[in-house]
Scaffold this motif. Structure first.
Motif, short mmCIF file in Angstrom:
data_model
loop_
_atom_site.label_atom_id
_atom_site.label_comp_id
_atom_site.label_asym_id
_atom_site.label_seq_id
_atom_site.Cartn_x
_atom_site.Cartn_y
_atom_site.Cartn_z
N PRO A 49 0.81 -1.23 0.00
CA PRO A 49 0.00 0.00 0.00
C PRO A 49 0.84 1.27 0.00
O PRO A 49 0.42 2.29 -0.53
N ASP A 50 2.03 1.20 0.58
CA ASP A 50 2.88 2.40 0.62
C ASP A 50 4.29 2.11 0.11
O ASP A 50 5.24 2.75 0.49
N GLY A 51 4.42 1.12 -0.75
CA GLY A 51 5.72 0.83 -1.35
C GLY A 51 6.22 -0.57 -1.08
O GLY A 51 5.73 -1.25 -0.19
N GLN A 52 7.20 -0.97 -1.85
CA GLN A 52 7.78 -2.32 -1.73
C GLN A 52 9.11 -2.26 -0.98
O GLN A 52 10.16 -2.22 -1.59
N TYR A 53 9.03 -2.21 0.33
CA TYR A 53 10.24 -2.20 1.15
C TYR A 53 10.21 -3.43 2.05
O TYR A 53 9.17 -4.08 2.20
N VAL A 54 11.36 -3.75 2.61
CA VAL A 54 11.45 -4.86 3.56
C VAL A 54 12.22 -4.40 4.80
O VAL A 54 13.02 -3.48 4.69
N PHE A 114 -1.40 -7.62 7.54
CA PHE A 114 -2.42 -8.56 8.01
C PHE A 114 -3.59 -8.53 7.04
O PHE A 114 -3.97 -7.47 6.53
N ILE A 115 -4.16 -9.70 6.79
CA ILE A 115 -5.31 -9.82 5.91
C ILE A 115 -6.35 -10.63 6.67
O ILE A 115 -6.03 -11.70 7.23
N ASP A 116 -7.59 -10.11 6.73
CA ASP A 116 -8.61 -10.86 7.47
C ASP A 116 -9.21 -11.94 6.58
O ASP A 116 -8.99 -11.94 5.36
N PRO A 117 -9.99 -12.88 7.18
CA PRO A 117 -10.52 -14.00 6.39
C PRO A 117 -11.49 -13.60 5.26
O PRO A 117 -11.76 -14.40 4.39
N SER A 118 -11.96 -12.35 5.29
CA SER A 118 -12.78 -11.90 4.16
C SER A 118 -11.86 -11.46 3.02
O SER A 118 -12.32 -10.93 2.02
N LEU A 119 -10.56 -11.66 3.21
CA LEU A 119 -9.49 -11.35 2.25
C LEU A 119 -9.31 -9.84 2.05
O LEU A 119 -8.91 -9.39 0.99
N THR A 120 -9.58 -9.10 3.11
CA THR A 120 -9.35 -7.65 3.10
C THR A 120 -7.99 -7.36 3.73
O THR A 120 -7.72 -7.80 4.85
N VAL A 121 -7.15 -6.63 3.01
CA VAL A 121 -5.86 -6.22 3.57
C VAL A 121 -6.16 -5.18 4.65
O VAL A 121 -6.83 -4.18 4.40
N ARG A 122 -5.66 -5.44 5.87
CA ARG A 122 -5.93 -4.52 6.98
C ARG A 122 -4.87 -3.41 6.97
O ARG A 122 -3.92 -3.45 7.73
N ALA A 123 -5.10 -2.45 6.10
CA ALA A 123 -4.16 -1.33 5.98
C ALA A 123 -4.17 -0.46 7.23
O ALA A 123 -3.29 0.38 7.43
#
Length: 177
Positions: free
Chosen positions: A122-127, A132-141
């Motif tokens: 959501p805010d870039g590809q860093y490591v 977290f993603i809930d079971p409704s497959l929503t990314v918990r931003a």
């Protein structure tokens, strides 16, 4: 007769590979006589050192499926093997008993590559970054770390915050059921 023996051999190999593919038992106790030769420890490729006693999924697709069907939240850790920040976080994650215990309540995936799903950056590809993603497959931003410029980054000193965010992800599950 030749065909029968090939078939027997084939079935034996299938049975053997199925046996070897099964998940290892949770706790391994080594007797005093057992050495490396008698019981080699299988390499934990999926954990990549983040917790060898945890059950890790192999792919993002598998993780989404498991999250949906088990009704458990999914925790995705993006990291790189040669990144010192990833290595430091991995050490804390793997050695923190509370984090390891709570991680058992999640479908777990650690990735050393980026997925094609833009929702996971959501805010870039860093490591390292943890989403977290809930079971409704929503990314918990809405479950973020403490950095405004890298919302999903955690450092080794952020273990208490990560633990709190893991609890938050589990609580969302309870309130939405």
């Amino acid at each position: 007769a030749m065909e029968k023996s090939y078939m027997s051999l084939f079935l034996l190999l299938v049975a053997l590979s199925c046996t070897l593919a099964k998940e290892p038992p949770k706790k391994e106790t080594k007797g005093p006589k057992e050495t490396k030769e008698t019981k080699p420890k299988l390499p934990q490729t999926l954990s990549r050192g983040w917790g060898d006693n945890l059950i890790w999924t192999q792919t993002y697709e598998e993780a989404l499926f498991r999250s949906k069907t088990s009704n458990k939240p999914l925790m995705i850790i993006h990291h790189l093997e040669d990144c010192p920040h990833s290595q430091a976080l991995k050490k804390v994650f793997a050695e923190n008993k509370e984090i390891q215990k709570m991680a058992e309540k999640f479908v777990l995936l650690n990735l050393v590559y980026e997925t094609t799903d833009k929702n996971l950056a959501p805010d870039g590809q860093y490591v390292p970054r943890i989403l977290f993603i809930d079971p409704s497959l929503t990314v918990r931003a809405d479950i973020t770390g403490r950095y405004s410029n890298r919302l999903y980054a955690y450092e080794p000193s952020d273990a208490p915050l990560l633990l709190a965010n893991m609890q938050k992800a589990l609580n969302i599950l309870k309130t939405e059921l």
